[in-house]
Write an enzyme that holds these catalytic residues in place. Structure first.
Site, PDB file in Angstrom:
ATOM      1  N   THR A 175       3.318   1.670   4.453  1.00 29.43           N
ATOM      2  CA  THR A 175       4.329   2.735   4.491  1.00 29.43           C
ATOM      3  C   THR A 175       5.338   2.430   5.598  1.00 29.43           C
ATOM      4  O   THR A 175       5.002   1.770   6.574  1.00 29.43           O
ATOM      5  CB  THR A 175       3.598   4.060   4.790  1.00 29.43           C
ATOM      6  OG1 THR A 175       2.836   4.386   3.637  1.00 29.43           O
ATOM      7  CG2 THR A 175       4.538   5.197   5.122  1.00 29.43           C
ATOM      8  N   VAL A 216      -0.465  13.029  -4.188  1.00 27.12           N
ATOM      9  CA  VAL A 216       0.593  12.915  -3.180  1.00 27.12           C
ATOM     10  C   VAL A 216      -0.075  12.924  -1.808  1.00 27.12           C
ATOM     11  O   VAL A 216      -0.974  13.729  -1.548  1.00 27.12           O
ATOM     12  CB  VAL A 216       1.591  14.099  -3.300  1.00 27.12           C
ATOM     13  CG1 VAL A 216       2.624  14.039  -2.192  1.00 27.12           C
ATOM     14  CG2 VAL A 216       2.284  14.091  -4.664  1.00 27.12           C
ATOM     15  N   ASP A 251       0.483  12.276   2.649  1.00 25.31           N
ATOM     16  CA  ASP A 251       1.137  13.006   3.746  1.00 25.31           C
ATOM     17  C   ASP A 251       2.613  12.666   3.901  1.00 25.31           C
ATOM     18  O   ASP A 251       3.384  13.465   4.440  1.00 25.31           O
ATOM     19  CB  ASP A 251       0.431  12.664   5.068  1.00 25.31           C
ATOM     20  CG  ASP A 251       0.491  11.165   5.364  1.00 25.31           C
ATOM     21  OD1 ASP A 251       0.260  10.366   4.433  1.00 25.31           O
ATOM     22  OD2 ASP A 251       0.798  10.799   6.511  1.00 25.31           O
ATOM     23  N   THR A 295       1.576   7.057   9.369  1.00 28.02           N
ATOM     24  CA  THR A 295       1.120   6.172   8.286  1.00 28.02           C
ATOM     25  C   THR A 295      -0.398   6.071   8.337  1.00 28.02           C
ATOM     26  O   THR A 295      -0.980   6.046   9.421  1.00 28.02           O
ATOM     27  CB  THR A 295       1.752   4.775   8.396  1.00 28.02           C
ATOM     28  OG1 THR A 295       1.182   3.962   7.351  1.00 28.02           O
ATOM     29  CG2 THR A 295       1.525   4.113   9.735  1.00 28.02           C
ATOM     30  N   GLY A 296      -1.009   6.011   7.180  1.00 25.60           N
ATOM     31  CA  GLY A 296      -2.466   5.898   7.161  1.00 25.60           C
ATOM     32  C   GLY A 296      -3.042   6.621   5.962  1.00 25.60           C
ATOM     33  O   GLY A 296      -2.343   6.847   4.961  1.00 25.60           O
TER      34      GLY A 296
END
Ligand code: ASP
Length: 358
Positions: free
Chosen positions: A197, A226, A228, A248-249
């Site tokens: 991301t 979907v 975060d 991100t993660g």
């Protein structure tokens, strides 16, 4: 005697009058970017691959830093940084996005302006080359914050966005990751150990903050899943009173913690306490870099405690550009008006202190 009178006069002079002689400090700007966090294996990364990622990060960093150094807005800077990463096949955003279970690429993005907390987001779009620009158009040209799927695409067409053929987003490496996942019944985390991301956060010379995030989500996502990234407060948040964050993660955990807002809320509470303790004396103390780092680390520890992993980037109103991640690596970079300019991939590669503490 004359010296004594001068000394007494100086002692009696209000602090503010003395300060007037000092030139005001030059306005600061600051930028941090990420290209995803995950389990990155140092040994598995060839020098060529590493050089390609570093060059792509540097290009994004330079594009955003140029806007800020020339006096442009934090908003324009984060878009300038995110667009080349969306256009690069190396990252899981725009071209190079991961595949869904059904073999499509569905893109999520969000953006927020810390000045007025205006925000825009899109989820599950398949035909928009730069989802960050569509999220920004939702922010500026609609009464809404979040649009999804076919509706978001209809809005894009109405606002003059070109329809990008879905094949544009597909890359062989991401298709292969989906096939591996299906063949071996692996989870997204097993095939896609580096997430990819992208995001950017910035402070401009006017003192405004902005944050943006863009992603293809997770390999093999189904049922309209979907994460975060397009959710304001989870993957993205910006508020001039506290900070700007992009995450991100493993999105499910970031959603449950409300990571981006949680970090900003901690900074804001600290800032308000400092102002209260200063009892109206201006300028009152500000949140220090080490404190901001602690707040980010605390929230990432919370994510980890639930079982999630990943990382965040943040910029504070003081211009501190901070990283926090609980994975072995995060593609990242930061640049500031104080001369910091660095990109890094693995843990422990950052300079000890990006900006002197204050
Ligand atoms: N957070 C994104 C998601 O869960 C993935 C990532 O950051 O790589 O969709």
């Amino acid at each position: 005697m004359k010296n004594l009178i001068t000394l007494i006069a100086l002692a009696l002079m209000p602090a503010a009058a003395l300060a007037q002689d000092d030139a005001p400090p030059p306005p600061k700007w600051s930028l941090a970017i990420h290209g995803g966090a995950g389990t990155l294996n140092r040994d598995a990364m060839t020098p060529e691959r590493r050089a390609a990622y570093e060059a792509a990060l540097q290009q994004a960093l330079d594009a955003g830093a140029k806007v800020l150094a020339e006096g442009g807005s934090a908003m324009d800077a984060i878009k300038a940084a995110i667009i080349p990463m969306e256009d690069s096949p190396l990252f899981n955003a725009g071209k190079g996005a991961v595949f869904t279970w059904d073999g499509t690429n569905e893109l999520d993005s969000s953006i927020m302006d810390g000045r007025d907390r205006s925000a825009g987001a899109v989820a599950g779009v398949k035909t928009v080359k730069n989802p960050i620009l569509l999220a920004d158009t939702v922010r500026t040209q609609s009464e809404h914050v979040m649009l999804m799927g076919a509706g978001a695409e209809a809005f894009a067409v109405e606002k003059g966005f070109a329809v990008t053929p879905p094949e544009y987003f597909a890359t062989p490496a991401r298709r292969e990751a989906l096939e591996r996942m299906k063949a071996r019944q692996l989870s997204a985390l097993d095939v896609d150990l580096k997430f990819g991301t992208v995001g950017a956060v910035a402070l401009d010379m006017e003192g405004n903050l902005a944050a943006g995030t863009s992603t293809g989500g997770m390999t093999g996502k189904r049922w309209g899943r979907v994460g975060d990234a397009p959710v304001i407060g989870a993957g993205t948040y910006a508020d001039n009173r506290s900070c700007a964050v992009s995450a991100t993660g493993w999105g499910e955990y970031f959603l449950r913690v409300g990571v981006a807002h949680e970090i900003c809320a901690k900074l804001r509470a600290r800032q308000e306490l400092l102002a209260l303790l200063a009892a109206g004396v201006e300028p009152h103390p500000v949140v220090k870099q080490a404190e901001a780092q602690n707040f980010a680390d605390e929230v990432m520890a919370d994510v980890k405690q639930l079982g999630g992993d990943g990382g965040v980037i943040l910029v504070t109103p003081e211009g501190d550009a901070i990283f926090s991640f609980n994975t072995s690596g995060m593609y990242r970079g930061r640049a500031t008006s104080e001369g910091v300019n660095e990109v890094a991939i693995f843990g422990g590669e950052d300079k000890v202190s990006a900006t002197p503490d204050h």
